[in-house]
Design a protein around this motif. Structure first.
Motif, short mmCIF file in Angstrom:
data_model
loop_
_atom_site.label_atom_id
_atom_site.label_comp_id
_atom_site.label_asym_id
_atom_site.label_seq_id
_atom_site.Cartn_x
_atom_site.Cartn_y
_atom_site.Cartn_z
N ILE A 1 0.86 -1.37 -0.14
CA ILE A 1 -0.04 -0.09 0.13
C ILE A 1 0.81 1.29 0.16
CG2 ILE A 1 -0.22 0.44 2.48
CD1 ILE A 1 -3.25 0.23 -0.05
N SER A 2 2.13 1.01 0.52
CA SER A 2 2.95 2.32 0.62
C SER A 2 3.26 2.78 -0.78
CB SER A 2 4.30 1.94 1.27
OG SER A 2 4.00 1.67 2.71
N TYR A 3 3.22 1.90 -1.94
CA TYR A 3 3.54 2.32 -3.14
C TYR A 3 2.42 2.39 -4.12
CZ TYR A 3 7.68 0.36 -1.02
OH TYR A 3 8.60 0.21 -0.20
N ILE A 4 1.30 2.65 -3.46
CA ILE A 4 0.03 2.67 -4.30
C ILE A 4 -0.08 3.99 -5.36
CG2 ILE A 4 -1.03 4.20 -2.84
CD1 ILE A 4 -2.67 1.04 -4.54
N SER A 5 0.86 4.89 -5.22
CA SER A 5 0.63 5.75 -6.28
C SER A 5 1.13 5.76 -7.68
CB SER A 5 1.44 7.08 -5.68
OG SER A 5 2.68 6.92 -5.37
N LYS A 6 2.02 4.39 -7.49
CA LYS A 6 2.80 3.92 -8.88
C LYS A 6 1.74 2.86 -9.60
CE LYS A 6 7.33 4.19 -6.79
NZ LYS A 6 8.49 3.31 -6.47
N ALA A 7 0.62 2.48 -8.86
CA ALA A 7 -0.03 1.42 -9.30
C ALA A 7 -0.90 1.70 -10.56
CB ALA A 7 -1.32 0.83 -8.21
N LYS A 8 -0.87 0.59 -11.42
CA LYS A 8 -1.40 1.01 -12.96
C LYS A 8 -2.01 -0.45 -13.59
CE LYS A 8 1.77 4.55 -14.62
NZ LYS A 8 2.69 4.91 -15.78
N THR A 9 -1.65 -1.55 -12.79
CA THR A 9 -1.88 -2.70 -13.09
C THR A 9 -3.40 -3.15 -12.81
OG1 THR A 9 0.38 -3.45 -12.98
CG2 THR A 9 -1.36 -5.16 -13.50
N PRO A 10 -4.14 -3.58 -13.78
CA PRO A 10 -5.63 -4.09 -13.71
C PRO A 10 -5.49 -5.36 -12.50
CG PRO A 10 -5.64 -3.65 -15.71
CD PRO A 10 -3.92 -3.54 -15.31
N THR A 11 -6.07 -5.17 -11.28
CA THR A 11 -5.99 -6.18 -10.16
C THR A 11 -7.37 -7.10 -9.91
OG1 THR A 11 -4.11 -4.99 -9.42
CG2 THR A 11 -5.12 -6.65 -8.17
N LEU A 12 -7.44 -8.23 -9.91
CA LEU A 12 -8.45 -9.01 -9.18
C LEU A 12 -8.13 -9.48 -7.89
CD1 LEU A 12 -11.14 -10.92 -9.42
CD2 LEU A 12 -9.59 -12.66 -10.53
N ILE A 13 -8.94 -9.16 -6.71
CA ILE A 13 -8.82 -9.45 -5.62
C ILE A 13 -9.85 -10.79 -5.19
CG2 ILE A 13 -8.79 -8.50 -3.10
CD1 ILE A 13 -8.10 -5.70 -4.36
N GLN A 14 -9.50 -11.66 -4.48
CA GLN A 14 -10.17 -12.68 -3.91
C GLN A 14 -9.97 -13.06 -2.54
OE1 GLN A 14 -9.01 -15.27 -7.40
NE2 GLN A 14 -11.09 -15.64 -7.77
N GLN A 15 -10.90 -13.16 -1.66
CA GLN A 15 -10.65 -13.62 -0.54
C GLN A 15 -11.64 -14.20 0.21
OE1 GLN A 15 -8.91 -10.58 1.96
NE2 GLN A 15 -8.19 -12.07 3.37
N GLY A 16 -11.71 -15.06 1.32
CA GLY A 16 -12.68 -15.46 2.00
C GLY A 16 -12.96 -14.69 3.03
#
Length: 699
Positions: A601-616
């Motif tokens: 999360i510290s580097y979130i400003s650099k994020a560009k990649t489409p991301t799928l999140i899955q969890q219980g």
């Protein structure tokens, strides 16, 4: 392979098993997601005392009950003939032979036959080894944990929680259900149940009530074993059942007759899994040997006098975690990893010498079990590009193994990826290994998309064996034209203590370097399309994938499964708090900077990649706030993101219908961002086809 909603329905619900080349020719036949989920595996062999038969477990997919279930099978070592022992539609495992070879005991949640049996609780059952009906032994209110036969085959010891005490029932009556954190513990204790000496037909019907052996509120029992004469039980116990209390596990001995308990090992860090010497004078056990940072340090085998005294570590020569098996007249048997192989070892307690036992054709072997005289052996084994099977040897150490199962036959109709071990240098010069999956018709002159599938742990490991896909449809990705890399990044098991410690205060940062250097290595070979690279993983693999999302623009798609996004959020919410403090060598209150450095999360400003999140939704290991935090941050930064929460599940997604959903979501996501298929807005339900749960190997 994502397509329009209609085509998804047709291909998945009917028979999505063929892929086509550009000219329309059939390229490969691969299992559908449902077919992958229906593939069974075999494991947990238990050889009979005389070495003539082997009981083992075989999984089964029950779509109607939405469950993966386990049956017991038995094989004849001499003839290879096998048949199914349990057929109830409920899991039956584990199994153990009585020392006299006449009985097989197991634990099951099958409907009880005793009056007032609690529903859906795992109870202890027993059946004649030569065939016959299984009969229930226990009706414990909260079910049964582990168990072991006494040497005389006349009683069984087992672990279980005591029935709910009256004060707790009274509290619930007055105030309703609630619990106090780090309190209200339900301790696990040892119990025994006697099997009367009557004729075999009447034996079980005469069983009485279990006897509680340990009762103290100061510890909770875990592993245990009978002394050779059956008068004592050695056991490990922690101060309470909390996972964070594992550091307090010590070794005790209790007299079966009167319940007198004596602690014989009292050291910092966990001490566990006691095993008696053949003469009953010593006890071997697994220990952290007082190591403060035991989460990633080597565990060791130590020996202590059965009456107590100064322990003696005897396995220093083995630079990995030994899995203690049995103390035989010739020495102590243990199994362990050495890079991407696993094998059986014999340890001399006097000289501390270690001998590796040959397992021809099974470079990856485990679940070892011995006959009474230690001359016969059964185990689960596999080689590169092979499915794991059950084997038995006629004699140790030079006997030729005989394969007893044919689970790999399930894969015969499909064109599978070829697995090979690859090696590269990470940014700091550390050698990293991984498993590379290639299409059967791989050509080094072509350019392939590359998908990185990252294991959890971090002390997990990937090996070049064949197994049914779960979570990620790897075979389908490869058949569609991708390469798949499964890296054993720093911290992985099998490579020794120093390698496992390389991501201490370096989590994510060093791990990412290992992954990206592997990607660069494969690109340099000339057969990877650098513009079509993706990453996915669960748990620690999900964390590293989240690090990729926020640290790199080189990936076209990422899937984060139950991954950490913020170590401070994780530390305050997880059920395994010491893990973070050991790997980062600090709490977030003492050193917030190291928590910031290693948090995606510290580097979130650099994020560009489409991301799928899955969890219980009920995940206690990696609590769901981590996923919500990452999703919100990506959404705020305009990065394409989809979050799927599987209601009621913990850290693993362990039911077939939800695993189907996990796999289809990943196939949809990467199909779109790597191959350009339409992105389906939702999964398409399919008819509730009747599934065939029968094992083809039984025919």
């Amino acid at each position: 392979m994502s397509r329009s909603l209609i085509r998804i329905f047709v291909f998945v619900a009917v028979a999505a098993s063929m892929y086509w080349t550009a000219d329309g020719q059939t390229a490969a036949k691969v299992p559908t997601i449902d077919q992958s989920l229906e593939m069974y595996s075999v494991g947990s062999p238990k050889i009979s005392p005389d070495g003539k038969r082997v009981v083992y477990e075989q999984t089964r997919t029950n779509w109607d009950a939405n469950a993966f279930e386990t049956d017991l099978w038995i094989a004849d070592v001499a003839t290879g003939e096998r048949h199914q022992l349990t057929t109830t539609g409920h899991s039956c495992n584990p199994a153990e032979w009585s020392p006299d070879g006449k009985w097989i005991a197991f634990v099951s949640d099958r409907p009880g036959s005793l009056p007032k049996s609690p529903a859906e609780k795992r109870q202890l059952w027993i059946m004649p080894a030569d065939g016959g009906e299984a009969q229930q032994l226990t009706k414990m209110e909260k079910g049964v944990g582990g168990f072991e036969w006494a040497p005389d085959s006349q009683r069984i010891a087992f672990s279980a929680e005591a029935p709910e005490p009256k004060p707790m029932k009274d509290r619930k009556e007055s105030f309703g259900d609630y619990h106090v954190i780090h309190a209200d513990y339900e301790m696990t204790h040892l119990w025994s149940i006697d099997l009367p000496k009557t004729d075999e037909a009447a034996r079980v019907s005469a069983v009485g009530e279990p006897k509680e052996i340990t009762k103290e509120d100061s510890f909770s029992v875990e592993e245990f074993s009978f002394s050779p004469d059956g008068t004592q039980i050695a056991f490990s116990a922690a101060r309470d059942p909390d996972l964070i209390s594992s550091f307090s596990k010590d070794i005790y001995v209790v007299a079966v007759k009167d319940g007198v308990v004596k602690k014989i090992v009292d050291m910092p860090g966990p001490d566990s899994d006691p095993h008696w010497s053949p003469d009953g004078k010593q006890i071997a056990y697994v220990t952290s040997n007082g190591e403060k940072y035991f989460f990633y340090a080597n565990q060791k085998i130590a020996v202590v006098d059965a009456q107590g005294g100064t322990p003696r570590v005897i396995s220093d020569a083995f630079d990995e975690d030994p899995d203690l098996l049995k103390w035989a007249p010739e020495g102590i048997y243990f199994s362990g990893l050495q890079k991407m192989s696993s094998s059986l070892y014999l340890l001399d307690p006097a000289s501390k010498g270690i001998k590796k036992m040959a397992m021809p054709g099974s470079e990856i072997a485990g679940s070892f079990t011995f006959s009474k005289d230690f001359k016969q052996l059964a185990y689960r084994g596999a080689g590169t590009n092979q499915y794991a099977e059950i084997y038995a040897t006629a004699a140790l150490p030079e006997g030729s193994p005989r394969r007893l199962t044919h689970a790999g036959g399930q894969e015969a109709q499909y064109t599978l990826a070829k697995r090979e071990v690859v090696r590269w240098k990470s940014g700091d010069g550390t050698e990293i290994e991984g498993v590379l999956y290639k299409p059967a018709d791989f050509s080094p002159t072509k350019k392939y998309p590359l998908l990185v599938v990252i294991h959890g742990g971090p002390t997990g490991i990937d090996m070049p064996v064949v197994s049914a896909d779960r979570y990620y449809p790897i075979e389908r990705f490869v058949a569609k034209g991708a390469l798949v890399l499964r890296p054993n990044y720093r911290g992985s098991a099998g490579y020794g203590a120093k390698f496992r410690a390389l991501n201490v205060r370096n989590l994510g940062v060093g791990d990412y370097a290992d992954v990206i250097s592997g990607v660069d290595y494969l690109i340099a070979q000339g057969y990877v399309d650098k513009d079509r690279v993706g990453s996915m993983g669960w748990s620690e693999g999900g964390y590293i994938s989240a690090f990729i999302t926020t640290s790199s623009d080189r990936f076209k798609a990422v899937s984060v499964g139950a991954g950490i996004s913020d170590w401070m959020t994780y530390y305050a919410n997880t059920d395994i708090t010491p893990f973070t403090a050991q790997y980062l060598r600090a709490t977030p209150w003492d050193d917030p900077e190291i928590y910031k450095k290693t948090s995606p999360i510290s580097y979130i400003s650099k994020a560009k990649t489409p991301t799928l999140i899955q969890q219980g939704s009920a995940d206690k290991r990696v609590p769901v706030p981590n996923s919500f935090e990452l999703r919100q941050a990506l959404e705020d930064h305009g990065v394409p993101v989809k979050m799927v929460l599987y209601d009621g599940f913990g850290h693993p997604i362990n039911k077939p219908k939800q695993q189907r959903a996990v796999m289809e979501e990943n196939e949809n996501w990467f199909g779109h961002y790597i191959w350009g298929d339409p992105l389906a807005p939702a999964l398409t339900p399919r008819p509730n086809d009747k599934k065939d749960d029968k094992d083809p190997a039984a025919k």
